[in-house]
Scaffold this motif. Structure first.
Motif, PDB file in Angstrom:
ATOM      1  N   ALA A 143       1.013  -1.322  -0.101  1.00 52.35           N
ATOM      2  CA  ALA A 143       0.040   0.015  -0.130  1.00 52.35           C
ATOM      3  C   ALA A 143       0.841   1.369   0.046  1.00 52.35           C
ATOM      4  O   ALA A 143       0.401   2.324  -0.441  1.00 52.35           O
ATOM      5  CB  ALA A 143      -0.998   0.099   1.242  1.00 52.35           C
ATOM      6  N   LYS A 144       2.043   1.046   0.306  1.00 52.41           N
ATOM      7  CA  LYS A 144       3.053   2.122   0.506  1.00 52.41           C
ATOM      8  C   LYS A 144       4.241   2.166  -0.395  1.00 52.41           C
ATOM      9  O   LYS A 144       5.091   2.994  -0.443  1.00 52.41           O
ATOM     10  CB  LYS A 144       3.681   2.301   2.016  1.00 52.41           C
ATOM     11  CG  LYS A 144       2.653   2.672   3.243  1.00 52.41           C
ATOM     12  CD  LYS A 144       3.217   2.940   4.557  1.00 52.41           C
ATOM     13  CE  LYS A 144       2.208   2.928   5.608  1.00 52.41           C
ATOM     14  NZ  LYS A 144       3.048   3.365   7.049  1.00 52.41           N
ATOM     15  N   ASN A 145       3.716   1.046  -1.261  1.00 50.80           N
ATOM     16  CA  ASN A 145       5.007   0.828  -2.214  1.00 50.80           C
ATOM     17  C   ASN A 145       6.376   0.849  -1.611  1.00 50.80           C
ATOM     18  O   ASN A 145       7.337   1.427  -2.236  1.00 50.80           O
ATOM     19  CB  ASN A 145       4.959   1.868  -3.334  1.00 50.80           C
ATOM     20  CG  ASN A 145       3.640   1.560  -4.507  1.00 50.80           C
ATOM     21  OD1 ASN A 145       3.420   0.406  -4.694  1.00 50.80           O
ATOM     22  ND2 ASN A 145       3.086   2.595  -4.935  1.00 50.80           N
ATOM     23  N   THR A 146       6.672   0.052  -0.412  1.00 50.51           N
ATOM     24  CA  THR A 146       8.007   0.207   0.217  1.00 50.51           C
ATOM     25  C   THR A 146       8.288  -1.146   0.515  1.00 50.51           C
ATOM     26  O   THR A 146       7.614  -2.028   0.761  1.00 50.51           O
ATOM     27  CB  THR A 146       7.629   0.983   1.485  1.00 50.51           C
ATOM     28  OG1 THR A 146       7.192   2.234   1.483  1.00 50.51           O
ATOM     29  CG2 THR A 146       9.059   1.011   2.450  1.00 50.51           C
ATOM     30  N   VAL A 147       9.505  -1.491   0.213  1.00 52.27           N
ATOM     31  CA  VAL A 147      10.159  -2.625   0.338  1.00 52.27           C
ATOM     32  C   VAL A 147      11.428  -2.523   1.190  1.00 52.27           C
ATOM     33  O   VAL A 147      11.997  -1.438   1.194  1.00 52.27           O
ATOM     34  CB  VAL A 147      10.564  -3.440  -0.947  1.00 52.27           C
ATOM     35  CG1 VAL A 147      11.642  -2.813  -1.803  1.00 52.27           C
ATOM     36  CG2 VAL A 147      10.682  -4.873  -0.635  1.00 52.27           C
ATOM     37  N   TYR A 148      11.787  -3.581   1.909  1.00 54.86           N
ATOM     38  CA  TYR A 148      12.907  -3.633   2.772  1.00 54.86           C
ATOM     39  C   TYR A 148      13.823  -4.879   2.499  1.00 54.86           C
ATOM     40  O   TYR A 148      13.013  -5.762   2.200  1.00 54.86           O
ATOM     41  CB  TYR A 148      12.656  -3.581   4.188  1.00 54.86           C
ATOM     42  CG  TYR A 148      11.631  -2.384   4.992  1.00 54.86           C
ATOM     43  CD1 TYR A 148      10.432  -2.661   4.593  1.00 54.86           C
ATOM     44  CD2 TYR A 148      12.378  -1.149   5.136  1.00 54.86           C
ATOM     45  CE1 TYR A 148       9.430  -1.410   5.151  1.00 54.86           C
ATOM     46  CE2 TYR A 148      11.674  -0.105   5.458  1.00 54.86           C
ATOM     47  CZ  TYR A 148      10.073  -0.262   5.528  1.00 54.86           C
ATOM     48  OH  TYR A 148       9.158   0.622   5.863  1.00 54.86           O
ATOM     49  N   LEU A 149      15.055  -4.897   2.805  1.00 59.11           N
ATOM     50  CA  LEU A 149      15.773  -6.227   2.646  1.00 59.11           C
ATOM     51  C   LEU A 149      16.363  -6.175   3.940  1.00 59.11           C
ATOM     52  O   LEU A 149      17.534  -5.111   4.394  1.00 59.11           O
ATOM     53  CB  LEU A 149      16.896  -5.900   1.444  1.00 59.11           C
ATOM     54  CG  LEU A 149      17.623  -7.130   1.291  1.00 59.11           C
ATOM     55  CD1 LEU A 149      16.727  -8.323   0.798  1.00 59.11           C
ATOM     56  CD2 LEU A 149      18.845  -6.870   0.255  1.00 59.11           C
ATOM     57  N   GLN A 150      16.173  -6.992   4.724  1.00 55.64           N
ATOM     58  CA  GLN A 150      16.936  -7.377   6.128  1.00 55.64           C
ATOM     59  C   GLN A 150      18.153  -8.338   5.692  1.00 55.64           C
ATOM     60  O   GLN A 150      17.831  -9.230   5.352  1.00 55.64           O
ATOM     61  CB  GLN A 150      16.168  -7.819   7.207  1.00 55.64           C
ATOM     62  CG  GLN A 150      16.939  -8.222   8.465  1.00 55.64           C
ATOM     63  CD  GLN A 150      17.447  -6.753   8.964  1.00 55.64           C
ATOM     64  OE1 GLN A 150      16.884  -5.762   9.259  1.00 55.64           O
ATOM     65  NE2 GLN A 150      18.622  -7.088   9.879  1.00 55.64           N
ATOM     66  N   MET A 151      19.293  -7.726   6.042  1.00 58.63           N
ATOM     67  CA  MET A 151      20.525  -8.347   5.637  1.00 58.63           C
ATOM     68  C   MET A 151      21.272  -9.026   7.049  1.00 58.63           C
ATOM     69  O   MET A 151      21.869  -7.936   7.429  1.00 58.63           O
ATOM     70  CB  MET A 151      21.537  -7.889   4.676  1.00 58.63           C
ATOM     71  CG  MET A 151      20.997  -7.319   3.428  1.00 58.63           C
ATOM     72  SD  MET A 151      22.053  -6.419   2.249  1.00 58.63           S
ATOM     73  CE  MET A 151      22.381  -4.951   3.086  1.00 58.63           C
TER      74      MET A 151
END
Length: 119
Positions: free
Chosen positions: A75-83
């Motif tokens: 809905a917020k067009n947000t993505v994360y990558l936890q490394m």
């Protein structure tokens, strides 16, 4: 036009963790999928992870399975990558990508953020 803004890169010792963030702005609408790619020094760009919003289908490269996690809010067009458990081989410029349903190469790309893992 869609713009992808990445943040969260930096220098980290081997075994450490970082979280990358990416937000799509502009005429993003409802994106089909978002993902992360990386380009190590002197090498080609490679796939890291992706999430397809419909059904929350997630893919990882074999090299990061069990260490990286992709998640976000469509809905917020947000993505994360936890490394986590970072290795020197993870050193690369990391790029966020987004698509409305076509190929990644035909989609939208961020400027990239540098991740450096020291040994």
């Amino acid at each position: 036009q869609v713009h992808l803004i990445e943040s969260g890169g930096g220098l980290v010792p081997a075994g450490g963790s970082l979280r990358l963030s990416c937000v799509a702005t502009g005429r993003a609408g409802t994106l089909y999928a978002m993902g992360w790619f990386r380009q190590p020094p002197g090498k080609e760009r490679e796939f890291v992870a992706s999430i397809r919003w419909n059904g929350r289908v997630i893919y990882y490269a074999d090299s990061v399975k069990g260490r990286f996690a992709i998640f976000g809010d469509n809905a917020k067009n947000t993505v994360y990558l936890q490394m986590n458990s970072l290795k020197p081989d993870d050193t690369a410029v990391y790029y966020c990508a987004a698509t409305f349903g076509g190929s990644w190469s035909g989609g939208y790309w961020g400027q990239g953020t540098q991740v450096t893992v020291s040994s």
